[in-house]
Design a protein around this motif. Structure first.
Motif, PDB file in Angstrom:
ATOM      1  N   ILE A  85       0.713  -1.176   0.062  1.00 24.96           N
ATOM      2  CA  ILE A  85      -0.004  -0.297  -0.001  1.00 24.96           C
ATOM      3  C   ILE A  85       0.906   1.277   0.031  1.00 24.96           C
ATOM      4  O   ILE A  85       0.717   2.139  -0.818  1.00 24.96           O
ATOM      5  CB  ILE A  85      -0.955  -0.026   1.300  1.00 24.96           C
ATOM      6  N   LEU A  86       1.902   1.244   0.969  1.00 24.05           N
ATOM      7  CA  LEU A  86       2.627   2.439   1.021  1.00 24.05           C
ATOM      8  C   LEU A  86       3.580   2.592  -0.256  1.00 24.05           C
ATOM      9  O   LEU A  86       3.778   3.774  -0.765  1.00 24.05           O
ATOM     10  CB  LEU A  86       3.594   2.312   2.249  1.00 24.05           C
ATOM     11  N   GLY A  87       4.099   1.509  -0.824  1.00 20.38           N
ATOM     12  CA  GLY A  87       4.919   1.450  -2.034  1.00 20.38           C
ATOM     13  C   GLY A  87       4.082   2.135  -3.193  1.00 20.38           C
ATOM     14  O   GLY A  87       4.504   2.922  -4.022  1.00 20.38           O
ATOM     15  N   VAL A  88       2.675   1.690  -3.421  1.00 18.84           N
ATOM     16  CA  VAL A  88       1.980   2.167  -4.360  1.00 18.84           C
ATOM     17  C   VAL A  88       2.013   3.728  -4.548  1.00 18.84           C
ATOM     18  O   VAL A  88       1.929   4.485  -5.363  1.00 18.84           O
ATOM     19  CB  VAL A  88       0.849   1.481  -4.223  1.00 18.84           C
ATOM     20  N   ILE A  89       1.634   3.996  -3.221  1.00 22.98           N
ATOM     21  CA  ILE A  89       1.280   5.398  -2.954  1.00 22.98           C
ATOM     22  C   ILE A  89       2.464   6.322  -3.026  1.00 22.98           C
ATOM     23  O   ILE A  89       2.346   7.416  -3.819  1.00 22.98           O
ATOM     24  CB  ILE A  89       0.829   5.931  -1.613  1.00 22.98           C
ATOM     25  N   VAL A  90       3.775   5.961  -2.503  1.00 23.35           N
ATOM     26  CA  VAL A  90       4.812   6.588  -2.651  1.00 23.35           C
ATOM     27  C   VAL A  90       5.419   6.523  -4.211  1.00 23.35           C
ATOM     28  O   VAL A  90       6.153   7.410  -4.752  1.00 23.35           O
ATOM     29  CB  VAL A  90       6.173   5.952  -1.979  1.00 23.35           C
ATOM     30  N   GLY A  91       5.127   5.479  -4.886  1.00 17.27           N
ATOM     31  CA  GLY A  91       5.514   5.386  -6.307  1.00 17.27           C
ATOM     32  C   GLY A  91       4.671   6.214  -7.019  1.00 17.27           C
ATOM     33  O   GLY A  91       5.282   6.644  -8.247  1.00 17.27           O
ATOM     34  N   TRP A  92       3.308   6.334  -6.842  1.00 12.72           N
ATOM     35  CA  TRP A  92       2.331   6.976  -7.840  1.00 12.72           C
ATOM     36  C   TRP A  92       2.237   8.540  -7.528  1.00 12.72           C
ATOM     37  O   TRP A  92       2.249   9.131  -8.648  1.00 12.72           O
ATOM     38  CB  TRP A  92       1.127   6.269  -7.574  1.00 12.72           C
ATOM     39  N   LEU A 143       8.519  -2.594   0.038  1.00 14.48           N
ATOM     40  CA  LEU A 143       8.222  -1.256  -0.174  1.00 14.48           C
ATOM     41  C   LEU A 143       9.073  -0.883  -1.266  1.00 14.48           C
ATOM     42  O   LEU A 143       8.457  -0.245  -2.260  1.00 14.48           O
ATOM     43  CB  LEU A 143       8.302  -0.593   0.955  1.00 14.48           C
ATOM     44  N   VAL A 144      10.269  -1.035  -1.297  1.00 17.37           N
ATOM     45  CA  VAL A 144      11.302  -0.619  -2.372  1.00 17.37           C
ATOM     46  C   VAL A 144      10.987  -1.264  -3.574  1.00 17.37           C
ATOM     47  O   VAL A 144      10.980  -0.394  -4.782  1.00 17.37           O
ATOM     48  CB  VAL A 144      12.751  -0.747  -1.962  1.00 17.37           C
ATOM     49  N   ASN A 145      10.600  -2.359  -3.514  1.00 17.60           N
ATOM     50  CA  ASN A 145      10.371  -3.182  -4.961  1.00 17.60           C
ATOM     51  C   ASN A 145       8.966  -2.710  -5.592  1.00 17.60           C
ATOM     52  O   ASN A 145       8.783  -2.472  -6.609  1.00 17.60           O
ATOM     53  CB  ASN A 145      10.373  -4.442  -4.599  1.00 17.60           C
ATOM     54  N   THR A 146       7.989  -2.348  -4.513  1.00 16.00           N
ATOM     55  CA  THR A 146       6.899  -1.924  -5.095  1.00 16.00           C
ATOM     56  C   THR A 146       6.774  -0.606  -5.752  1.00 16.00           C
ATOM     57  O   THR A 146       6.324  -0.163  -6.818  1.00 16.00           O
ATOM     58  CB  THR A 146       5.597  -1.965  -3.907  1.00 16.00           C
ATOM     59  N   VAL A 147       7.675   0.103  -5.025  1.00 10.01           N
ATOM     60  CA  VAL A 147       7.927   1.728  -5.738  1.00 10.01           C
ATOM     61  C   VAL A 147       8.615   1.576  -7.064  1.00 10.01           C
ATOM     62  O   VAL A 147       8.167   2.188  -7.932  1.00 10.01           O
ATOM     63  CB  VAL A 147       8.756   2.661  -4.648  1.00 10.01           C
TER      64      VAL A 147
END
Length: 259
Positions: A85-92, A143-147
């Protein structure tokens, strides 16, 4: 003959790996039988197997396995949910990434083991501390990979979606999340390995049950066979979980954008 060759080619890695493991165990057992190995500093395969059976049938190894397994499963599950969830938000969202980057980089660079004493102060020596250590260990690679997955979306697909007046939610739902799946699975695979380390570290620093505690206890009383039982359990668990996550990752690898 061709069928045997194709079967060997298909399972070549498994066959060669199995043979190499069997040879090493055989040499190890031979050295143990010849008493070339001191039981004070090491152990042998037969002694480890015998101690495993004793711990399983006469002591509380089953409870230790349940305790460690529950801590690992809960901690990893929480890490996956919050990491994705946090990775998608930070990446988007660019501004969210700018705000969160300093904190995430600082925490990612900090060795998690250095925070274990503080975590024990916060949560005590109960299961909550172990779960949080597993969470901290597995959270950051996910997190890092999701971002990375969100930021590596195909720009042509994004432009095409916006050209057809797709809303941000539609783009997010149909492009961002599916396109990030291979990266998320890579993060989960890394998180599994680090989460297992977190289980052992958490149980070593405090508590009276679990596989990590069993390893520490064996070291304190110079029972190297008990130590090896715990180490081999963790190693086999890591191999099985890594194999399963790699299979899942390969299944979705075709979703990974090409460069």
């Amino acid at each position: 003959m061709a069928r045997k060759q194709s079967l060997y080619s298909k399972y070549e890695g498994l066959i060669l790996g199995g043979i190499s493991v069997a040879v090493v165990i055989g040499i190890w057992q031979y050295a143990w039988n010849k008493e070339w190995i001191s039981p004070l500093f090491f152990s042998g395969p037969s002694a480890i197997a015998s101690q495993f059976w004793y711990l399983l049938t006469e002591e509380n190894l089953v409870n230790d396995l349940k305790f460690s397994g529950q801590n690992f499963a809960v901690g990893l599950s929480i890490a996956i949910v919050f990491g994705v969830i946090l990775g998608v938000i930070v990446g988007w969202y660019r501004r969210a990434r700018m705000v969160m980057d300093p904190f995430l980089n600082a925490l990612y660079a900090t060795p998690r083991i250095a925070m274990v004493p503080l975590i024990i102060i916060w949560f005590g020596i109960d299961a909550q501390a172990k779960i949080f250590i597993v969470f901290m260990s597995a959270f950051f690679p996910i997190l890092v990979n999701t971002v990375s997955g969100v930021r590596n979306l195909d720009p042509d697909l994004l432009r095409a979606a916006r050209a057809f007046c797709a809303t941000d939610w539609q783009i997010f739902k149909t492009l961002a999340v599916p396109g990030s799946v291979p990266f998320i699975l890579t993060g989960i695979r890394q998180g599994v390995a680090l989460g297992l380390i977190g289980v052992v570290v958490g149980e070593m620093f405090g508590g009276s049950e679990g596989v990590g505690y069993k390893i520490v206890f064996g070291g304190q009383v110079f029972q190297t066979d008990t130590m090896f039982v715990g180490v081999i359990i963790i190693a086999l668990s890591g191999m099985i979980l890594t194999f399963l996550t790699e299979r899942l990752e390969r299944r979705f690898s075709r979703w990974r954008p090409e460069r």
